[in-house]
Enzyme design. Structure first.
Site, PDB file in Angstrom:
ATOM      1  CE  LYS A   1     -13.142   6.925   0.704  1.00 37.93           C
ATOM      2  NZ  LYS A   1     -14.073   6.174  -0.124  1.00 37.93           N
TER       3      LYS A   1
ATOM      4  CG  HIS B   1      -2.095  -0.878   1.069  1.00 45.25           C
ATOM      5  ND1 HIS B   1      -2.726  -1.041  -0.140  1.00 45.25           N
ATOM      6  CD2 HIS B   1      -2.758  -1.653   1.947  1.00 45.25           C
ATOM      7  CE1 HIS B   1      -3.743  -1.881   0.028  1.00 45.25           C
ATOM      8  NE2 HIS B   1      -3.774  -2.268   1.279  1.00 45.25           N
TER       9      HIS B   1
END
Length: 879
Positions: free
Chosen positions: A545, A138
């Protein structure tokens, strides 16, 4: 101040002094004076001096383009040096002498002994211990590999300086080397000039394995064995595999078009090449060591009569590994291999069996101390890394599989699979999975997208069983998502069963996880192939999120609990795979606390967890740090299984349901409900500029034209961390708690804090986030970068943040954040002096950058990128 903390401050001061000398030599006295003036103003500003604060704003607001790069670099590099000193302190001799962590394995075993825990039960639990770390690429690692190497060398120098018997000459030599390393770092560009390819990312991951984990794993296993021998009176079996390493590097294609089937194949070849290289180095040293003549009769019968029997076996392995290296080198260079597969090592047992035979023979011949030397370390490395160095996960988004099957069904005249009802999809998939005839016509030419999916499955088919750990389906929503992957693998010729792992990541998907898995387990074909074993991945990033931290964490808890209960009822062995990041908004928390806050029985089959980006370096980057990380993980897993956390009381569940609903409504009301939110977010944070920073190979957005919903969780959190509002990690949580307290349920909340690790960990995480946030700095971003008509949003959010801080303080009965962890509070206070100028400079640079985006001064762009990486270093988090 403790002696340990005093040493840390002295190390930071020394590194800062050497950095100052380097800047003076490289840039001149005037620049050093400017930097020192900014540092003093920042320190006084933090101490409450309003004049100094204004002078700091004026100085950074009027800084010339010529001076911005050295100023930004100075503060950024100091923060990197602070990180090095802090990382070293956790493994220093002084730290080891000063405290025996209450979270360590040895302390856990002491507690178990005091509580008269069953030795048999402890024994059984230790032998089932599994820590599987999945390294991911990532894009949160902002530090270049060139600099990471220098940082490791600086760490080694600090270790040498800790010896109190150094002569003045020896100390001077080490300090000169330190000064040189800091100068090398200063004269190295900290910003990558090009975005890394997926292959570059894989090489970075393998370098981490080589430089740290290769040494750390056998060291940890020795430590684990010594602890079990001391407290339980027995040695662990040599073949025990309590640590496994897997990787997404080269296998994670979700939203990354650059990870192709060819890249996956190349990374798999490179991993085998690197494994052969590392084992060859080990085996060559072992050949020098095993000069003994005496061996057991069984060994002689198996390998023949030789003057130096162990050397004979080890030298044969050395020849095979040399051939293996050449074979994969040819593949990587696109040459026809010079050796055949029959001459090389392709499976773990080809290495394990002869070396284990050596081990047993040495033990039988009274040479236990030799057997338990480097030979045992190599056996442990074979168990953990194998001849593939790590297992690879493949990951792809669910709709890509749906689209591929829909293309096939349209071609063969069955209609559009993607439009079918779920029951019809399942019936079709089960029929095809049970059929012996192929589904895909031979002469069919698929679209490039579908061809890529099928090519990836064909690469899997070419691998021996065990090379690919599992196939993860992101955004999994239904049983057909899992069955579809099984069908694509079957049609591509995969001759064995691969675990197919649904990843549940949004709030709705987490809530539906039990229902989806129940449907799957009701499919006879599916139950037949999984052998009563199932892995499910829990997504932390996208759920937070989607719904905010509080609602997401409760949904994750409930989903895990429901899956544990379901699989226990059906007699299925469940492994939960945790997709955590380093930040609170992506499920990050101190490892020990995070694991003990999970539902009871959720760790009974071990831990599988992603280690991402910069967290790999912080937690695993040095052998001694990695050993400590393994120790913490092992201790938490064993504690969770032997001294499980309490089941939440019914009233706690009710409170959490209410908190979840209220916090989600507040979070979504801002993020989705306010039409001004997206323009405010894009103005008040460096979100748009982040995409220019070549961090990782993966694009920042799943859909380049989408809004916040299409933005990946990592840049979403990274952007808010930069402007110090840290919004994803707290929005909705504190306000929800306050509402519940105002309803007269404060007593229940306090009991939850005191008696339920899940809830107390959430409060601790909030406190950490609040300690790193700063409303004044956030306000500077608004006033300089945001249109006046949008200021109300920032003002509301900052007021909410201040109210939430008071709510959390009322729960901890403290007047200041982090009062119970003064070491961390001091660390944050020290960093703020260096991070504040970077934040204020970033505001100024964003203003200059956005004034004329078509003609940006290259120095402004470069300095802006440096502030982004510097603030990330100061916060110790990116995404």
């Amino acid at each position: 101040m403790t002696q340990e903390y005093s040493t840390l401050r002295n190390n930071i001061s020394m590194l800062g002094r050497f950095l100052g000398e380097t800047i003076n030599d490289a840039q001149g006295e005037d620049i050093l004076e400017l930097i020192e003036n900014i540092r003093k103003l920042s320190r006084n500003s933090r101490a409450g001096d309003d004049k100094a604060r204004q002078a700091l704003l004026d100085t950074l607001g009027s800084i010339s383009n010529e001076n911005i790069i050295p100023v930004a670099r100075a503060f950024s590099q100091f923060l990197n040096l602070t990180n090095i000193a802090e990382q070293y302190q956790t493994i220093s001799r002084e730290h080891s002498l000063a405290q025996s962590s209450s979270q360590s394995l040895s302390e856990l075993f002491k507690r178990l002994k005091e509580q008269n825990a069953s030795v048999e039960e402890v024994h059984k639990t230790v032998e089932k211990l599994l820590i599987e770390l999945v390294l991911t690429a990532h894009p949160t690692e902002t530090t270049r590999r060139s600099l990471i190497h220098k940082h490791i060398e600086i760490n080694k120098c600090l270790s040498k300086l800790e010896h109190h018997d150094l002569t003045e000459k020896e100390r001077n030599i080490i300090e000169r080397l330190l000064l040189r390393l800091i100068a090398e770092a200063w004269h190295t560009n900290e910003i990558r000039t090009v975005r890394p390819t997926p292959f570059d990312e894989a090489k970075w991951g393998f370098a981490m394995l080589e430089n740290s984990l290769w040494q750390a794993v056998p060291e940890f296993l020795r430590q684990l064995n010594e602890t079990t021998r001391e407290f339980l009176g027995y040695d662990l079996p040599v073949g025990l595999k309590p640590v496994r390493i897997s990787s997404w590097m080269g296998g994670d294609r979700d939203g990354n078009p650059f990870v192709t089937a060819q890249i996956t194949k190349k990374v798999l070849y490179f991993a085998r090449w690197k494994a052969a290289d590392l084992f060859l180095q080990d085996i060559s040293k072992l050949a020098d060591e095993l000069s003994m003549m005496k061996c057991s009769d069984e060994f002689r019968d198996k390998y023949g009569e030789h003057l130096e029997p162990y050397r004979f076996v080890v030298k044969n392995l050395r020849n095979q590994l040399t051939a293996t290296l050449a074979y994969f080198d040819d593949h990587l260079s696109n040459r026809t291999p010079r050796v055949s597969e029959s001459e090389i090592i392709l499976e773990d047992n080809q290495l394990w069996e002869p070396l284990y035979d050596c081990y047993q023979s040495l033990i039988q011949c009274g040479m236990r101390i030799i057997a338990n030397g480097s030979l045992l370390d190599i056996l442990h490395r074979i168990s953990c890394f194998g001849v593939t160095l790590s297992q690879m996960d493949i990951r792809q988004e669910s709709t890509r599989h749906t689209d591929a099957i829909a293309e096939i069904t349209r071609y063969i005249g069955l209609g559009d699979y993607s439009q079918w009802m779920e029951d019809d999809k399942q019936a079709f998939l089960i029929r095809e999975l049970s059929s012996r005839r192929p589904l895909i016509p031979q002469n069919w030419t698929p679209s490039p997208e579908t061809k890529e999916i099928l090519d990836t499955c064909k690469v899997i088919a070419q691998q021996k069983q065990g090379v690919i750990a599992c196939y993860v389906i992101s955004m999994a929503r239904s049983a057909s998502d899992v069955l579809a992957v099984h069908l694509l693998l079957k049609e591509s010729g995969v001759p064995y069963h691969i675990p197919v792992v649904p990843l549940f990541e949004t709030l709705e998907d987490l809530d539906a996880a039990e229902k989806v898995m129940t449907q799957l387990f009701n499919v006879g074909w599916y139950r037949g192939v999984i052998n009563n074993r199932q892995m499910v991945m829990i997504g932390y990033s996208d759920s937070a999120k989607d719904a905010g931290m509080m609602a997401a964490s409760w949904a994750q808890y409930r989903a895990q609990e429901a899956l544990v209960n379901l699989t226990e009822k059906l007699g299925i062995e469940l492994t939960l795979f945790h997709g955590r990041g380093g930040t609170i908004g992506r499920g990050g928390a101190p490892a020990h606390a995070a694991l003990l806050s999970q539902p009871p029985r959720s760790l009974k089959n071990g831990l599988r967890v992603t280690e991402q980006g910069e967290m790999i370096r912080f937690k695993l980057g040095l052998p001694a740090v990695a050993v400590e990380t393994f120790d913490l993980y092992a201790s938490a897993i064993l504690e969770a299984n032997l001294l499980p956390p309490p089941e939440p009381k019914p009233e706690w569940r009710t409170i959490m349901d209410e908190l979840s609903t209220i916090s989600c409504d507040i979070y979504r009301g801002v993020v989705r409900g306010d039409k001004d939110f997206v323009p405010y977010f894009r103005s008040a944070t460096p979100e748009q500029e982040l995409s220019k920073l070549p961090l990782g190979s993966r694009p920042a957005k799943r859909n380049p034209n989408g809004g916040v919903e299409s933005l990946r969780a990592i840049p979403w959190i990274f952007a808010w961390m930069q402007n110090r509002l840290m919004l994803p990690a707290w929005l909705g949580a504190g306000a929800a708690i306050r509402q519940i307290i105002e309803q007269g349920k404060g007593d229940i909340i306090h009991k939850m804090c005191e008696n339920w690790p899940f809830f107390s960990t959430r409060i601790g995480m909030l406190e950490m986030v609040f300690s790193k946030s700063d409303t004044w700095l956030s306000q500077q971003y608004d006033q300089r970068l945001v249109k006046k008509e949008l200021w109300y949003l920032g003002e509301n959010l900052r007021k909410q943040l201040e109210d939430d801080i008071q709510t959390v303080l009322s729960l901890s009965h403290q007047s200041k954040l982090m009062s119970d962890l003064p070491w961390i509070a001091d660390s944050i206070a020290l960093r703020n002096i260096y991070t504040d100028p970077l934040n204020l400079l970033q505001v100024e640079l964003l203003h200059r950058f956005r004034e004329n985006p078509e003609q940006v001064n290259p120095d402004v762009e470069q300095a802006l990128m440096i502030t982004i990486t510097g603030i990330a270093a100061g916060m110790r988090n990116t995404g």
